[in-house]
Enzyme design. Sequence first.
Site, PDB file in Angstrom:
ATOM      1  N   ASN A 163       0.812  -1.238   0.000  1.00  0.00           N
ATOM      2  CA  ASN A 163       0.000   0.000   0.000  1.00  0.00           C
ATOM      3  C   ASN A 163       0.837   1.276   0.000  1.00  0.00           C
ATOM      4  OD1 ASN A 163      -2.664  -0.660  -0.281  1.00  0.00           O
ATOM      5  ND2 ASN A 163      -3.119  -0.775   1.905  1.00  0.00           N
ATOM      6  N   ASP A 255      -7.813  -3.611  -0.302  1.00  0.00           N
ATOM      7  CA  ASP A 255      -7.952  -4.103   1.081  1.00  0.00           C
ATOM      8  C   ASP A 255      -9.055  -5.159   1.158  1.00  0.00           C
ATOM      9  OD1 ASP A 255      -6.143  -2.068   1.657  1.00  0.00           O
ATOM     10  OD2 ASP A 255      -7.729  -0.678   2.244  1.00  0.00           O
TER      11      ASP A 255
END
Length: 310
Positions: A163, A255
Amino acid sequence: MKTMVTLGEILIELNALTSGPLRNVNYFEKHVAGSEANYCVAFVMTGNKCVYLGRVGNDEFGKNAVEWLRGKGVIVDKIKIDPNPTGIFFIQRDYPIPLHSESIYYRKGSAGSKLSPEDIEEDLVREADLVHSTGITLAISSSAKDTVFKAFSLNRERSFDTNIRLKLWSPDEARRNIIELFKEYPLKFLITDVDDASILVGRSDPDEAVRLLREYADVIVMKQGPRGASVYYDGGKYFAHGYSVPVVDVVGAGDALGGTFLSLVMSGYPLDKALDYAIVSSTLNVMIRGDQENLPSLQDIEAFLREMNK
Ligand code: KDG
């Protein structure tokens, strides 16, 4: 039931109700977000337990975050209240790039960024089935980074989503800090995508990038946007294709995929089936604003697959 402990920053998301530059947007919709919180909810929705370690402000948004996550079944009693404000971000959609969402943060010095090694209850982390965090938490402050290192030192069952958010650090800082973590604490699960992998190892071809990342993780999930995702393990590889659906907002899709995948693998699903199911989670996620509202249960994933495979 398996228990995952996640460490990160919960953010309040203010998502533009209309497309275009934010200066012209008059209405926003509020959601609870933050990558690790999204992972936690995806994990819980598919039948497991998740404990959240982090800090929120002593303010309305902090209360909102804790109440919402509690309502979703996340274990929130270890979340600390901090004197600084809860971080927020806005999402600008479809401008200047169609189907692209841009996150605009107001989080510097936030409560979440004050996460500190003393927030860790050692036995809780030691006894968890999995400990998870992301590159966002490494980037938000040095105390948050130290907290991830400490948590990873306590448990060998580690998972990490790269991320990389280039508004929080430079590609060089991201590479240095993430690789430092991987060298010290190799992972069970690495979740990444082609852009992040190319920052980390300088290769944008997924197979090439994985070849260079393999030394750091047993299982690597490579997200490939709307095309789908691949999982690599023990010299094997499985590709799961994506589905074409109307896209509203892509923030949180990775996610959704990662959290559902981890949950199902921890529940004993084979890696290929876990990835097929996880793709459904990210597909549903892009169809609405908000990162958590469309995270599906197992039953809903199966209903989706039954319909798509008719
Ligand atoms: O992956 C989704 C996250 O990016 C979003 O919820 C906000 O945590 C966030 C961040 O730091 O970008």
